[in-house]
Scaffold this motif. Structure first.
Motif, PDB file in Angstrom:
ATOM      1  N   SER A   7      -9.076   1.353  -4.785  1.00  0.00           N
ATOM      2  CA  SER A   7      -7.988   0.435  -5.111  1.00  0.00           C
ATOM      3  C   SER A   7      -6.798   1.252  -5.602  1.00  0.00           C
ATOM      4  CB  SER A   7      -8.423  -0.601  -6.155  1.00  0.00           C
ATOM      5  OG  SER A   7      -8.825   0.035  -7.347  1.00  0.00           O
TER       6      SER A   7
ATOM      7  N   LEU B 274      -7.224   6.885   2.684  1.00  0.00           N
ATOM      8  CA  LEU B 274      -8.129   6.007   3.413  1.00  0.00           C
ATOM      9  C   LEU B 274      -8.399   6.508   4.829  1.00  0.00           C
ATOM     10  CD1 LEU B 274      -6.685   2.563   2.277  1.00  0.00           C
ATOM     11  CD2 LEU B 274      -8.891   3.543   1.584  1.00  0.00           C
TER      12      LEU B 274
ATOM     13  N   GLY C 154      -8.880  -4.331  -2.840  1.00  0.00           N
ATOM     14  CA  GLY C 154      -8.557  -3.005  -2.300  1.00  0.00           C
ATOM     15  C   GLY C 154      -9.309  -2.772  -1.004  1.00  0.00           C
ATOM     16  N   TRP C 155     -10.190  -1.756  -1.023  1.00  0.00           N
ATOM     17  CA  TRP C 155     -10.940  -1.396   0.169  1.00  0.00           C
ATOM     18  C   TRP C 155     -12.349  -0.939  -0.206  1.00  0.00           C
ATOM     19  CZ3 TRP C 155      -6.192   0.141  -1.307  1.00  0.00           C
ATOM     20  CH2 TRP C 155      -5.108  -0.290  -0.533  1.00  0.00           C
TER      21      TRP C 155
ATOM     22  N   SER D 121     -15.670   2.113  -3.515  1.00  0.00           N
ATOM     23  CA  SER D 121     -14.585   1.145  -3.694  1.00  0.00           C
ATOM     24  C   SER D 121     -13.297   1.909  -3.982  1.00  0.00           C
ATOM     25  CB  SER D 121     -14.883   0.206  -4.862  1.00  0.00           C
ATOM     26  OG  SER D 121     -16.036  -0.540  -4.593  1.00  0.00           O
TER      27      SER D 121
ATOM     28  N   THR E 189       0.853  -1.185   0.000  1.00  0.00           N
ATOM     29  CA  THR E 189       0.000   0.000   0.000  1.00  0.00           C
ATOM     30  C   THR E 189       0.889   1.234   0.000  1.00  0.00           C
ATOM     31  OG1 THR E 189      -1.670  -1.173   1.276  1.00  0.00           O
ATOM     32  CG2 THR E 189      -1.832   1.213   1.215  1.00  0.00           C
TER      33      THR E 189
ATOM     34  N   GLU F 149      -2.753   5.265   2.031  1.00  0.00           N
ATOM     35  CA  GLU F 149      -3.057   5.159   3.456  1.00  0.00           C
ATOM     36  C   GLU F 149      -3.592   6.481   3.985  1.00  0.00           C
ATOM     37  OE1 GLU F 149       0.448   3.725   5.407  1.00  0.00           O
ATOM     38  OE2 GLU F 149       0.295   1.757   4.463  1.00  0.00           O
TER      39      GLU F 149
ATOM     40  N   VAL G 101     -13.845   1.866   6.628  1.00  0.00           N
ATOM     41  CA  VAL G 101     -12.939   1.236   5.662  1.00  0.00           C
ATOM     42  C   VAL G 101     -12.744  -0.239   6.017  1.00  0.00           C
ATOM     43  CG1 VAL G 101     -10.619   1.245   4.682  1.00  0.00           C
ATOM     44  CG2 VAL G 101     -11.754   3.410   5.226  1.00  0.00           C
ATOM     45  N   LYS G 102     -12.950  -1.091   5.003  1.00  0.00           N
ATOM     46  CA  LYS G 102     -12.736  -2.529   5.165  1.00  0.00           C
ATOM     47  C   LYS G 102     -11.902  -3.016   3.988  1.00  0.00           C
ATOM     48  CE  LYS G 102     -17.098  -3.161   7.516  1.00  0.00           C
ATOM     49  NZ  LYS G 102     -18.441  -3.681   7.457  1.00  0.00           N
ATOM     50  N   GLU G 103     -10.865  -3.785   4.286  1.00  0.00           N
ATOM     51  CA  GLU G 103     -10.021  -4.330   3.217  1.00  0.00           C
ATOM     52  C   GLU G 103     -10.757  -5.440   2.497  1.00  0.00           C
ATOM     53  OE1 GLU G 103      -5.389  -5.558   2.461  1.00  0.00           O
ATOM     54  OE2 GLU G 103      -6.074  -5.143   4.493  1.00  0.00           O
ATOM     55  N   THR G 104     -10.616  -5.463   1.174  1.00  0.00           N
ATOM     56  CA  THR G 104     -11.221  -6.496   0.338  1.00  0.00           C
ATOM     57  C   THR G 104     -10.121  -7.164  -0.481  1.00  0.00           C
ATOM     58  OG1 THR G 104     -11.608  -5.065  -1.580  1.00  0.00           O
ATOM     59  CG2 THR G 104     -13.332  -5.094   0.128  1.00  0.00           C
TER      60      THR G 104
END
Length: 72
Positions: free
Chosen positions: A41, A10, A22-23, A39, A2, A7, A16-19
């Motif tokens: 990324s 974000l 991305g997030w 979304s 990242t 950072e 914010v949740k990581e996927t």
């Protein structure tokens, strides 16, 4: 990996949740966004932050939260 500027970006978002890609985060243009609709990324080559919001891309751009939008 990242990038530091990602950072920082974000850190200004809520929920914010990581996927896998991305997030996901709550859209700052919506007060009723209980389900993350934004979304985020990164482009691995350039480090550019890629933001996708189905409904609010133009509002994000007008508020200066993103500087460039591609409409598909």
């Amino acid at each position: 990996m990242t990038f530091p500027h990602t950072e920082d970006f974000l850190s200004h978002l809520k929920g914010v949740k990581e996927t896998a890609n991305g997030w996901d985060a709550r859209c700052p243009c919506r007060n009723d966004d209980d389900n993350p609709s934004l979304s985020v990324s990164e482009d691995d080559r350039t480090g550019k932050i890629l933001v996708r919001s189905e409904e609010h891309t133009s509002e994000l751009q007008s508020r200066g939260l993103i500087s460039y939008a591609v409409f598909c």
